[in-house]
Design a protein around this motif. Structure first.
Motif, mmCIF file in Angstrom:
data_model
loop_
_atom_site.group_PDB
_atom_site.id
_atom_site.type_symbol
_atom_site.label_atom_id
_atom_site.label_comp_id
_atom_site.label_asym_id
_atom_site.label_seq_id
_atom_site.Cartn_x
_atom_site.Cartn_y
_atom_site.Cartn_z
ATOM 1 N N UNK A 205 44.965 -10.347 -9.227
ATOM 2 C CA UNK A 205 43.919 -9.552 -9.840
ATOM 3 C C UNK A 205 43.305 -10.276 -11.041
ATOM 4 N N UNK A 206 44.151 -10.888 -11.857
ATOM 5 C CA UNK A 206 43.660 -11.598 -13.035
ATOM 6 C C UNK A 206 42.821 -12.810 -12.630
ATOM 7 N N UNK A 207 43.286 -13.567 -11.661
ATOM 8 C CA UNK A 207 42.553 -14.737 -11.207
ATOM 9 C C UNK A 207 41.173 -14.342 -10.683
ATOM 10 N N UNK A 208 41.117 -13.283 -9.878
ATOM 11 C CA UNK A 208 39.841 -12.818 -9.344
ATOM 12 C C UNK A 208 38.908 -12.327 -10.434
ATOM 13 N N UNK A 209 39.446 -11.559 -11.388
ATOM 14 C CA UNK A 209 38.607 -11.039 -12.468
ATOM 15 C C UNK A 209 38.068 -12.166 -13.338
ATOM 16 N N UNK A 210 38.916 -13.134 -13.662
ATOM 17 C CA UNK A 210 38.490 -14.237 -14.527
ATOM 18 C C UNK A 210 37.373 -15.047 -13.868
ATOM 19 N N UNK A 211 37.534 -15.376 -12.610
ATOM 20 C CA UNK A 211 36.522 -16.181 -11.922
ATOM 21 C C UNK A 211 35.244 -15.386 -11.677
ATOM 22 N N UNK A 212 35.355 -14.115 -11.307
ATOM 23 C CA UNK A 212 34.167 -13.291 -11.111
ATOM 24 C C UNK A 212 33.388 -13.139 -12.417
ATOM 25 N N UNK A 213 34.092 -12.896 -13.522
ATOM 26 C CA UNK A 213 33.402 -12.752 -14.800
ATOM 27 C C UNK A 213 32.594 -13.994 -15.144
ATOM 28 N N UNK A 214 33.175 -15.172 -14.917
ATOM 29 C CA UNK A 214 32.456 -16.415 -15.219
ATOM 30 C C UNK A 214 31.165 -16.511 -14.408
ATOM 31 N N UNK A 215 31.227 -16.143 -13.136
ATOM 32 C CA UNK A 215 30.039 -16.210 -12.283
ATOM 33 C C UNK A 215 29.021 -15.142 -12.687
ATOM 34 N N UNK A 216 29.485 -13.925 -12.968
ATOM 35 C CA UNK A 216 28.571 -12.874 -13.403
ATOM 36 C C UNK A 216 27.821 -13.274 -14.674
ATOM 37 N N UNK A 217 28.531 -13.856 -15.631
ATOM 38 C CA UNK A 217 27.897 -14.239 -16.893
ATOM 39 C C UNK A 217 26.926 -15.406 -16.691
ATOM 40 N N UNK A 218 27.240 -16.305 -15.763
ATOM 41 C CA UNK A 218 26.276 -17.348 -15.413
ATOM 42 C C UNK A 218 25.005 -16.716 -14.856
ATOM 43 N N UNK A 219 25.154 -15.725 -13.990
ATOM 44 C CA UNK A 219 23.988 -15.050 -13.414
ATOM 45 C C UNK A 219 23.199 -14.322 -14.494
ATOM 46 N N UNK A 220 23.885 -13.741 -15.466
ATOM 47 C CA UNK A 220 23.191 -13.120 -16.601
ATOM 48 C C UNK A 220 22.299 -14.136 -17.307
ATOM 49 N N UNK A 221 22.823 -15.326 -17.548
ATOM 50 C CA UNK A 221 22.032 -16.354 -18.223
ATOM 51 C C UNK A 221 20.839 -16.773 -17.365
ATOM 52 N N UNK A 222 21.066 -16.926 -16.057
ATOM 53 C CA UNK A 222 19.945 -17.267 -15.169
ATOM 54 C C UNK A 222 18.864 -16.187 -15.217
ATOM 55 N N UNK A 223 19.289 -14.943 -15.257
ATOM 56 C CA UNK A 223 18.334 -13.835 -15.266
ATOM 57 C C UNK A 223 17.501 -13.817 -16.541
ATOM 58 N N UNK A 224 18.150 -13.884 -17.708
ATOM 59 C CA UNK A 224 17.383 -13.748 -18.955
ATOM 60 C C UNK A 224 16.488 -14.961 -19.194
ATOM 61 N N UNK A 225 16.845 -16.117 -18.670
ATOM 62 C CA UNK A 225 16.021 -17.306 -18.845
ATOM 63 C C UNK A 225 14.834 -17.319 -17.886
ATOM 64 N N UNK A 226 15.030 -16.853 -16.655
ATOM 65 C CA UNK A 226 13.996 -17.016 -15.628
ATOM 66 C C UNK A 226 13.291 -15.719 -15.211
ATOM 67 N N UNK A 227 13.939 -14.551 -15.369
ATOM 68 C CA UNK A 227 13.366 -13.336 -14.784
ATOM 69 C C UNK A 227 13.404 -12.125 -15.715
ATOM 70 N N UNK A 228 13.695 -12.290 -16.978
ATOM 71 C CA UNK A 228 13.908 -11.148 -17.879
ATOM 72 C C UNK A 228 12.737 -10.172 -17.853
ATOM 73 N N UNK A 229 13.066 -8.899 -17.668
ATOM 74 C CA UNK A 229 12.078 -7.835 -17.732
ATOM 75 C C UNK A 229 11.287 -7.590 -16.475
ATOM 76 N N UNK A 230 11.462 -8.431 -15.463
ATOM 77 C CA UNK A 230 10.685 -8.244 -14.238
ATOM 78 C C UNK A 230 11.323 -7.178 -13.349
ATOM 79 N N UNK A 231 10.516 -6.320 -12.708
ATOM 80 C CA UNK A 231 11.074 -5.341 -11.773
ATOM 81 C C UNK A 231 11.833 -6.048 -10.660
ATOM 82 N N UNK A 232 12.911 -5.412 -10.181
ATOM 83 C CA UNK A 232 13.775 -6.070 -9.213
ATOM 84 C C UNK A 232 14.109 -5.128 -8.065
#
Length: 241
Positions: free
Chosen positions: A106-133
């Protein structure tokens, strides 16, 4: 046996604190999945209590009755501070709680998923922030739980093993469509594709005993979530047929 866990990530991003806060709390599905936050009532997603809600600086969401057989307590705490006179943001993300069973997995899955989710957050705010989805999410068939399933996904996309993160690729999507994309994330567990109008995320959850998953965050003006869901479901089912 129950045991506490804590996962901490810190990063800077080329977006304002307000943009990061809006991305986290708007609940549109722009980078994760649709979620609702009510700062006045102190109610967050999945029945959580907002013990901190101080825009755009601090957010803490505590869930005491998670409802999962392997987890009894879950908390997400996010601190956002300005950098470069507010033009950039520094974020400290802490995911903590109690796993009640299968702790290491459970810990391994949560740690790796969090890293990917936060990467996606950065991609979103840099490239698509505020756009309807238009947001869609789906899972593969039982065959996608196999040990080598995520390798099958990479090959179906046409991604050679030596293509590195950051490269521009022509990935094979539904019905043979070629996607002109940046391979914005790649490791043995996750793949991220970014086109001019979409973030497409592939989750190798077979590593933790679950089916492979896909989420599509489509920012095109004419995007349709159901159409995307059906197209990628057919692609994923066909990949494992």
């Amino acid at each position: 046996m129950s045991k506490e866990f804590e996962i901490v990530y810190e990063f800077e991003v080329d977006a304002t604190p307000e943009q990061v806060w809006d991305a986290i709390t708007s609940g549109t599905g722009g980078w994760l999945w649709p979620m609702e936050f009510d700062g006045e009532k102190r109610v967050g997603p999945f029945g959580s209590t907002l013990t901190n809600f101080d825009p755009p600086h601090r957010l803490t969401a505590l869930t005491e009755d998670v409802g999962f057989p392997t987890q009894s307590l879950n908390q997400i705490d996010e601190t956002i501070e300005p950098r470069d006179d507010g033009r950039r943001a520094w974020v400290r993300y802490v995911h903590s709680g109690i796993f009640t069973d299968d702790w290491d997995n459970q810990y391994d899955g949560a740690r790796k998923h969090n890293a990917f989710y936060l990467h996606t957050l950065r991609e979103y705010v840099v490239h698509f922030a505020g756009r309807p989805v238009a947001f869609a999410t789906l899972n593969g068939p039982d065959a996608s739980t196999a040990a080598d399933a995520f390798g099958v996904v990479g090959r179906a996309l046409g991604l050679a093993d030596d293509i590195e993160q950051g490269a521009r690729v022509r990935a094979r999507g539904p019905e043979g469509q070629l996607l002109d994309a940046v391979l914005d994330f790649r490791d043995p567990y996750f793949i991220g594709l970014r086109t001019d109008s979409t973030l497409i995320r592939f989750f190798g959850r077979n590593h933790w005993g679950a089916p492979v998953g896909i989420s599509v965050h489509d920012f095109a003006p004419d995007a349709d979530a159901k159409t995307n869901e059906l197209a990628w479901q057919n692609w994923l089912d066909g990949t494992f047929a």
